[in-house]
Scaffold this active site. Structure first.
Site, PDB file in Angstrom:
ATOM      1  N   HIS A   9     -39.803  -8.024  12.104  1.00 56.28           N
ATOM      2  CA  HIS A   9     -38.832  -8.489  13.098  1.00 56.28           C
ATOM      3  C   HIS A   9     -38.390  -9.935  12.927  1.00 56.28           C
ATOM      4  CE1 HIS A   9     -42.388 -10.269  15.029  1.00 56.28           C
ATOM      5  NE2 HIS A   9     -41.545 -11.074  15.649  1.00 56.28           N
TER       6      HIS A   9
HETATM    7  C1  UD1 Z   1     -38.709 -13.242  19.829  1.00 56.76           C
HETATM    8  C2  UD1 Z   1     -39.289 -14.601  19.416  1.00 56.76           C
HETATM    9  C3  UD1 Z   1     -40.268 -14.405  18.273  1.00 56.76           C
HETATM   10  C4  UD1 Z   1     -41.311 -13.378  18.602  1.00 56.76           C
HETATM   11  C5  UD1 Z   1     -40.646 -12.091  19.072  1.00 56.76           C
HETATM   12  C6  UD1 Z   1     -41.697 -11.130  19.544  1.00 56.76           C
HETATM   13  C7  UD1 Z   1     -37.780 -16.494  19.739  1.00 56.76           C
HETATM   14  C8  UD1 Z   1     -36.896 -17.464  19.068  1.00 56.76           C
HETATM   15  N1  UD1 Z   1     -38.251 -15.497  18.964  1.00 56.76           N
HETATM   16  O1  UD1 Z   1     -37.963 -12.772  18.728  1.00 56.76           O
HETATM   17  O2  UD1 Z   1     -40.912 -15.633  18.003  1.00 56.76           O
HETATM   18  O3  UD1 Z   1     -42.076 -13.131  17.445  1.00 56.76           O
HETATM   19  O4  UD1 Z   1     -39.766 -12.370  20.153  1.00 56.76           O
HETATM   20  O5  UD1 Z   1     -41.262  -9.820  19.532  1.00 56.76           O
HETATM   21  O6  UD1 Z   1     -38.034 -16.623  20.910  1.00 56.76           O
HETATM   22  N2  UD1 Z   1     -33.440  -7.013  21.887  1.00 56.76           N
HETATM   23  C9  UD1 Z   1     -33.232  -5.829  22.544  1.00 56.76           C
HETATM   24  N3  UD1 Z   1     -34.036  -5.545  23.597  1.00 56.76           N
HETATM   25  C10 UD1 Z   1     -35.013  -6.367  24.041  1.00 56.76           C
HETATM   26  C11 UD1 Z   1     -35.212  -7.579  23.372  1.00 56.76           C
HETATM   27  C12 UD1 Z   1     -34.419  -7.892  22.293  1.00 56.76           C
HETATM   28  O7  UD1 Z   1     -32.359  -5.049  22.176  1.00 56.76           O
HETATM   29  O8  UD1 Z   1     -35.709  -6.014  25.012  1.00 56.76           O
HETATM   30  C13 UD1 Z   1     -32.618  -7.315  20.687  1.00 56.76           C
HETATM   31  C14 UD1 Z   1     -31.289  -8.022  21.017  1.00 56.76           C
HETATM   32  O9  UD1 Z   1     -30.340  -7.550  20.116  1.00 56.76           O
HETATM   33  C15 UD1 Z   1     -31.624  -9.473  20.682  1.00 56.76           C
HETATM   34  C16 UD1 Z   1     -32.600  -9.328  19.528  1.00 56.76           C
HETATM   35  O10 UD1 Z   1     -33.359  -8.166  19.808  1.00 56.76           O
HETATM   36  O11 UD1 Z   1     -30.505 -10.227  20.333  1.00 56.76           O
HETATM   37  C17 UD1 Z   1     -33.531 -10.514  19.356  1.00 56.76           C
HETATM   38  O12 UD1 Z   1     -34.247 -10.774  20.575  1.00 56.76           O
HETATM   39  P1  UD1 Z   1     -34.824 -12.249  20.881  1.00 56.76           P
HETATM   40  O13 UD1 Z   1     -35.656 -12.201  22.104  1.00 56.76           O
HETATM   41  O14 UD1 Z   1     -33.732 -13.247  20.820  1.00 56.76           O
HETATM   42  O15 UD1 Z   1     -35.715 -12.585  19.641  1.00 56.76           O
HETATM   43  P2  UD1 Z   1     -36.840 -11.689  18.958  1.00 56.76           P
HETATM   44  O16 UD1 Z   1     -36.385 -11.324  17.601  1.00 56.76           O
HETATM   45  O17 UD1 Z   1     -37.272 -10.629  19.875  1.00 56.76           O
HETATM   46  N1  UDP Z   2     -46.925  -4.526  19.438  1.00 55.56           N
HETATM   47  C1  UDP Z   2     -46.837  -3.434  20.292  1.00 55.56           C
HETATM   48  N2  UDP Z   2     -45.947  -2.433  19.973  1.00 55.56           N
HETATM   49  C2  UDP Z   2     -45.181  -2.476  18.854  1.00 55.56           C
HETATM   50  C3  UDP Z   2     -45.299  -3.602  17.989  1.00 55.56           C
HETATM   51  C4  UDP Z   2     -46.173  -4.616  18.319  1.00 55.56           C
HETATM   52  O1  UDP Z   2     -47.539  -3.349  21.298  1.00 55.56           O
HETATM   53  O2  UDP Z   2     -44.402  -1.546  18.627  1.00 55.56           O
HETATM   54  C5  UDP Z   2     -47.863  -5.594  19.793  1.00 55.56           C
HETATM   55  C6  UDP Z   2     -48.848  -5.932  18.717  1.00 55.56           C
HETATM   56  O3  UDP Z   2     -49.964  -5.072  18.755  1.00 55.56           O
HETATM   57  C7  UDP Z   2     -49.193  -7.366  19.054  1.00 55.56           C
HETATM   58  C8  UDP Z   2     -47.896  -7.913  19.598  1.00 55.56           C
HETATM   59  O4  UDP Z   2     -47.129  -6.781  19.985  1.00 55.56           O
HETATM   60  O5  UDP Z   2     -50.178  -7.416  20.071  1.00 55.56           O
HETATM   61  C9  UDP Z   2     -47.186  -8.695  18.546  1.00 55.56           C
HETATM   62  O6  UDP Z   2     -45.878  -8.971  18.969  1.00 55.56           O
HETATM   63  P1  UDP Z   2     -44.674  -9.217  17.970  1.00 55.56           P
HETATM   64  O7  UDP Z   2     -44.998  -8.714  16.621  1.00 55.56           O
HETATM   65  O8  UDP Z   2     -43.455  -8.708  18.644  1.00 55.56           O
HETATM   66  O9  UDP Z   2     -44.558 -10.813  17.993  1.00 55.56           O
HETATM   67  P2  UDP Z   2     -45.323 -12.000  17.244  1.00 55.56           P
HETATM   68  O10 UDP Z   2     -46.775 -11.835  17.417  1.00 55.56           O
HETATM   69  O11 UDP Z   2     -44.891 -11.997  15.809  1.00 55.56           O
HETATM   70  O12 UDP Z   2     -44.773 -13.220  17.913  1.00 55.56           O
END
Ligand code: UD1
Ligand code: UDP
Length: 364
Positions: free
Chosen positions: A204
């Site tokens: 991601h």
């Molecule tokens: C965010 C964090 C990242 C973390 C990740 C965990 C920042 C800059 N990044 O990244 O550090 O590792 O969360 O998962 O804060 N979207 C949906 N539904 C949702 C959420 C997101 O469709 O419920 C889609 C949207 O298109 C959005 C994209 O995902 O634009 C990115 O979401 P965003 O929260 O901006 O960043 P993450 O990639 O989730």
């Molecule tokens: N996770 C989850 N379901 C998923 C993918 C990840 O519950 O489909 C959990 C995972 O076990 C871990 C956390 O989400 O506890 C990690 O989050 P993510 O990878 O989104 O973010 P990061 O840790 O890189 O910030």
């Protein structure tokens, strides 16, 4: 003691579940949960509140997705209003997302002391939005709760005063112990998987999803691995959107199983039974180790350096599909027995320690 906790993204729900449980058991402590709404899909948010018994947030800010400045700015404005209304003694933030940054900034400007859980991690790559968020959050914080020795060293190098740094262990380890025993027996069966007969993958990070060429390489590599062994990949919505934009979503072998995001309990079950985990997630790298599963990290660098040093984590910069395929297959074939120091991430008491430190006169 009145504490506002700001959370908004999937990994923060998991981390907050641990600390919040301790805060709720503390006499005289009132926690006000604020959900920024950064993650909002049912399987990116609600499922964690239900499974991990997190109380319904007192404030849901409904910010949603957006460019970094717009998203963080909207959060900052909304969190400031909550802080002015609730007047907490302290504010807790977790990790390194835009919700973390907005919480830290809003509180610091109002002179509300900030506690940063998961302080001190560094990739030393300022192109990562998370690196910017965590550096700023750390330097605005009063309590820096570091999960590892390496994190403590990073903070010392940046001149953070010793009395602000607390090595407490990793709240995700607490979560793995406390909630890990509640995993579902039917997860593998539902997906038609057999224990230790598949690779679990998650992707991601912006650096792996935001350019079509890199995305094609990463998924090309995973698809090649799937020719040899099933690959299961719960897709982050960001990655699903990127694959759809690049017209790649339907182009892979059925052996590359692209699933919707999973709840924590199903995810942990898949982690425990995987042969190898390939990921660019911070949390998943550590969970691989918690469950003693070898991990391949598809990034140029990692903040969790101790796992690379011990050989549990193989850092494979995803420069092309062949490199990814070779890295994961090498990990699958590597039968070397590795040492697993018991307290690398603390003793599973990080949540309790944080709660105690926040009440201590020293920290007042
Ligand atoms: C965010 C964090 C990242 C973390 C990740 C965990 C920042 C800059 N990044 O990244 O550090 O590792 O969360 O998962 O804060 N979207 C949906 N539904 C949702 C959420 C997101 O469709 O419920 C889609 C949207 O298109 C959005 C994209 O995902 O634009 C990115 O979401 P965003 O929260 O901006 O960043 P993450 O990639 O989730
Ligand atoms: N996770 C989850 N379901 C998923 C993918 C990840 O519950 O489909 C959990 C995972 O076990 C871990 C956390 O989400 O506890 C990690 O989050 P993510 O990878 O989104 O973010 P990061 O840790 O890189 O910030």
């Amino acid at each position: 003691m009145k504490i506002v906790t700001v959370i908004g993204a999937r990994p923060q729900f998991i981390k907050a579940a641990v600390v919040s449980r301790w805060l709720r058991q503390t006499p005289g402590c009132k926690e006000i949960l604020v959900h920024t709404g950064q993650h909002y899909d049912e399987n990116m948010s609600d499922v964690f509140f239900q499974e991990l018994e997190i109380p319904t947030p007192a404030y849901h800010l409904g910010i949603g997705s957006g460019a970094h400045g717009a998203q963080t700015g909207r959060m900052l404005e909304a969190i400031e209003k909550v802080l002015l209304e609730t007047k907490p003694d302290k504010l807790i933030i977790y990790g390194d997302t835009n919700s973390t940054l907005a919480g830290a900034l809003a509180a610091a400007k109002l002179h509300i002391p900030v506690a940063h859980v998961e302080a001190g991690l560094r990739s030393f790559n300022r192109k990562m939005p998370e690196e910017i968020n965590r550096v700023v959050a750390d330097h605005l914080s009063t309590w820096l709760f570091a999960p590892t020795e390496a994190a403590v060293e990073n903070l010392r190098h940046e001149g953070v005063p010793e009395d602000k740094i607390f090595l407490v262990g990793d709240v995700m380890y607490d979560a793995a112990i406390y909630f890990g025993s509640r995993t579902r027996a039917d997860t593998l069966g539902k997906l038609g998987l057999e224990s230790k007969q598949y690779v679990l993958a998650t992707i991601h990070r912006a650096e792996n999803t935001d350019t079509a060429a890199r995305l094609r390489d990463v998924f090309g590599g995973l698809n090649a691995i799937a020719e040899e062994v099933p690959v299961v990949l719960p897709l982050h919505p960001r990655t699903r959107a990127a694959l759809t934009r690049a017209n790649l979503l339907d182009s892979y072998s059925p052996n590359l199983r692209l699933l919707d995001p999973l709840g924590y309990l199903d995810m942990v079950m898949l982690e425990k039974h995987a042969s190898v985990i390939a990921t660019d997630s911070g949390g998943v790298q550590k969970e691989a180790f918690f469950h003693r599963v070898p991990c391949v990290t598809l990034r140029d660098e990692t903040e969790w350096v101790e796992l690379v040093e011990l050989g549990w984590n193989r850092l494979v910069p995803p420069i092309d599909a062949d490199t990814i395929e070779a890295g994961v297959l090498a990990s699958l074939r590597d039968k070397k027995i590795r040492s697993a120091p018991a307290h690398l991430y603390g003793g599973g008491q990080a949540g309790e320690t944080i709660t105690r430190l926040l009440q201590s006169p020293l920290a007042a």
